[in-house]
Design an enzyme around this catalytic site. Sequence first.
Site, PDB file in Angstrom:
ATOM      1  N   HIS A  44       0.854  -1.118   0.165  1.00  0.00           N
ATOM      2  CA  HIS A  44      -0.186   0.043   0.008  1.00  0.00           C
ATOM      3  C   HIS A  44       1.016   1.218  -0.085  1.00  0.00           C
ATOM      4  O   HIS A  44       0.586   2.172   0.736  1.00  0.00           O
ATOM      5  CB  HIS A  44      -1.101   0.008   1.193  1.00  0.00           C
ATOM      6  CG  HIS A  44      -2.185  -0.890   0.957  1.00  0.00           C
ATOM      7  ND1 HIS A  44      -3.332  -0.671   0.094  1.00  0.00           N
ATOM      8  CD2 HIS A  44      -2.301  -2.157   1.517  1.00  0.00           C
ATOM      9  CE1 HIS A  44      -4.073  -1.638   0.015  1.00  0.00           C
ATOM     10  NE2 HIS A  44      -3.537  -2.787   0.755  1.00  0.00           N
ATOM     11  N   ALA A  74      -5.505 -15.689  -4.736  1.00  0.00           N
ATOM     12  CA  ALA A  74      -4.869 -15.780  -3.724  1.00  0.00           C
ATOM     13  C   ALA A  74      -4.111 -14.704  -3.436  1.00  0.00           C
ATOM     14  O   ALA A  74      -3.168 -14.837  -2.390  1.00  0.00           O
ATOM     15  CB  ALA A  74      -3.907 -17.069  -4.172  1.00  0.00           C
ATOM     16  N   ASP A 129       2.110  -4.397  -8.912  1.00  0.00           N
ATOM     17  CA  ASP A 129       2.017  -5.862  -9.589  1.00  0.00           C
ATOM     18  C   ASP A 129       2.534  -5.966 -10.808  1.00  0.00           C
ATOM     19  O   ASP A 129       3.115  -7.103 -11.362  1.00  0.00           O
ATOM     20  CB  ASP A 129       0.756  -6.284  -9.347  1.00  0.00           C
ATOM     21  CG  ASP A 129       0.188  -6.071  -8.100  1.00  0.00           C
ATOM     22  OD1 ASP A 129       0.988  -6.052  -7.038  1.00  0.00           O
ATOM     23  OD2 ASP A 129      -1.170  -6.249  -7.731  1.00  0.00           O
ATOM     24  N   TYR A 174      -9.861  -0.454  -0.418  1.00  0.00           N
ATOM     25  CA  TYR A 174      -8.819   0.049  -1.102  1.00  0.00           C
ATOM     26  C   TYR A 174      -8.829   1.335  -1.652  1.00  0.00           C
ATOM     27  O   TYR A 174      -8.065   2.392  -1.406  1.00  0.00           O
ATOM     28  CB  TYR A 174      -8.490  -0.737  -2.357  1.00  0.00           C
ATOM     29  CG  TYR A 174      -7.038  -0.884  -2.866  1.00  0.00           C
ATOM     30  CD1 TYR A 174      -6.150  -1.613  -2.848  1.00  0.00           C
ATOM     31  CD2 TYR A 174      -6.915   0.263  -3.715  1.00  0.00           C
ATOM     32  CE1 TYR A 174      -4.947  -1.682  -3.487  1.00  0.00           C
ATOM     33  CE2 TYR A 174      -5.908   0.384  -4.584  1.00  0.00           C
ATOM     34  CZ  TYR A 174      -4.673  -0.425  -4.263  1.00  0.00           C
ATOM     35  OH  TYR A 174      -3.538  -0.533  -4.919  1.00  0.00           O
TER      36      TYR A 174
HETATM   37  C1  GLA Z   1      -2.747  -4.712  -5.016  1.00  0.00           C
HETATM   38  C2  GLA Z   1      -2.559  -3.717  -6.077  1.00  0.00           C
HETATM   39  C3  GLA Z   1      -1.134  -3.100  -5.798  1.00  0.00           C
HETATM   40  C4  GLA Z   1      -0.764  -2.805  -4.488  1.00  0.00           C
HETATM   41  C5  GLA Z   1      -1.179  -3.524  -3.471  1.00  0.00           C
HETATM   42  C6  GLA Z   1      -1.087  -3.250  -2.044  1.00  0.00           C
HETATM   43  O1  GLA Z   1      -2.100  -5.938  -5.368  1.00  0.00           O
HETATM   44  O2  GLA Z   1      -2.889  -4.112  -7.039  1.00  0.00           O
HETATM   45  O3  GLA Z   1      -0.968  -2.090  -6.765  1.00  0.00           O
HETATM   46  O4  GLA Z   1      -1.385  -1.579  -4.261  1.00  0.00           O
HETATM   47  O5  GLA Z   1      -2.532  -4.208  -3.562  1.00  0.00           O
HETATM   48  O6  GLA Z   1       0.360  -3.168  -1.811  1.00  0.00           O
END
Ligand code: GLA
Length: 362
Positions: free
Chosen positions: A18, A104, A153, A205
Amino acid sequence: MRTGTWSAPRRVDIIGEHTDYSNGFALPFALAQRTVVHARLRDDGRVTATSDGYGEVEFPVTTAPGEVTGWGAHVAGVAWALARSGAAPTGADLRIRSAVPHGAGLSSSHSLECAVALALTGLHDRDLDRARLVRIVQHAENGYVGAPTGVMDQMASLYGEADRAVLVDARHLTAEPVPCEFASAGLALLVVDTRSPHRHADGEYGARRGTCADASRALGVADLRDVTDLDGALARLDDPVAVRRVRHVVRENARVLAAVELLRAGRLREIGPLLTASHASLRDDYEVTVAELDTAVEAALAAGALGARMIGGGFGGSVIALVEQADRASVGAAVADAFRRRGFAEPAFHVARPSRGAGRDR
Ligand code: GLA
């Protein structure tokens, strides 16, 4: 080119959760588990996508957000974002194969999106710059799928390397490889899939993202990483929720940089306490954990893990535990036992190893 196969890996995050959507730092790596897309060019402007387990979708290359929903939105959203960025995607037949189950917390959606983006441009022999692909995938997620996610990600998926973690700087969109060889240090990074599906498109989120953006405006900094005096900054925020969120982000950014130093110095075991501190912060300050995640972390630590934390967006998903190789089975057994006692679903385990990033396979 008429046909080709592209693939993109899932990811785990060693630390830095985050922090990406406030332009901070994160340290994920690409997993061996990949989404594979076999693509064939079509010249009628249509896209068909077939995925093992999810069925088939068909749509014109150009759609508007909302026109394709469900898993197909991740494919249509990439075509939409490519077109919006001026990189005309092609019509194509896509056959999609995934290695591990969805939900997951290992970012199956981003690995799908990265592989589709590579296929829809690669079929035209038009290889886009990776930083541009990072933004295109983010645009697909934010503007089409409707999930307000950051860049971590897809950066892990696109820039991953074997035996290297990826230091993500979300402000500058740079990815630096960081040595990360757990196995040769006698360690294993155990992933515990708690089998409690994560969901972060549901407002939690986005609410946190909004709180962080408001707080940086209130503090007069471009991004929370620019806060240099944390206590002073916290004293200037009235809202106790904002205080907790900011405290998490600022400290988590510092933990990422500390972990990178340790990995570069070959002091792998010493990142354990940083992982555990990160989890406590995600639980108490960022408030994105659930009982399954906390239980897995507590049980792993009690059984001798050097550090453990939740990964991904939270509210379910997976936990990682850094363990001595010799303790792998006993830590796994302790977590499984704790889950049985609490009446949770049976967790699944695997060992994560930094692997190569997305690319063309054939
Ligand atoms: C998800 C989002 C990422 C990141 C994480 C939390 O995986 O896709 O961009 O913000 O949550 O760290």
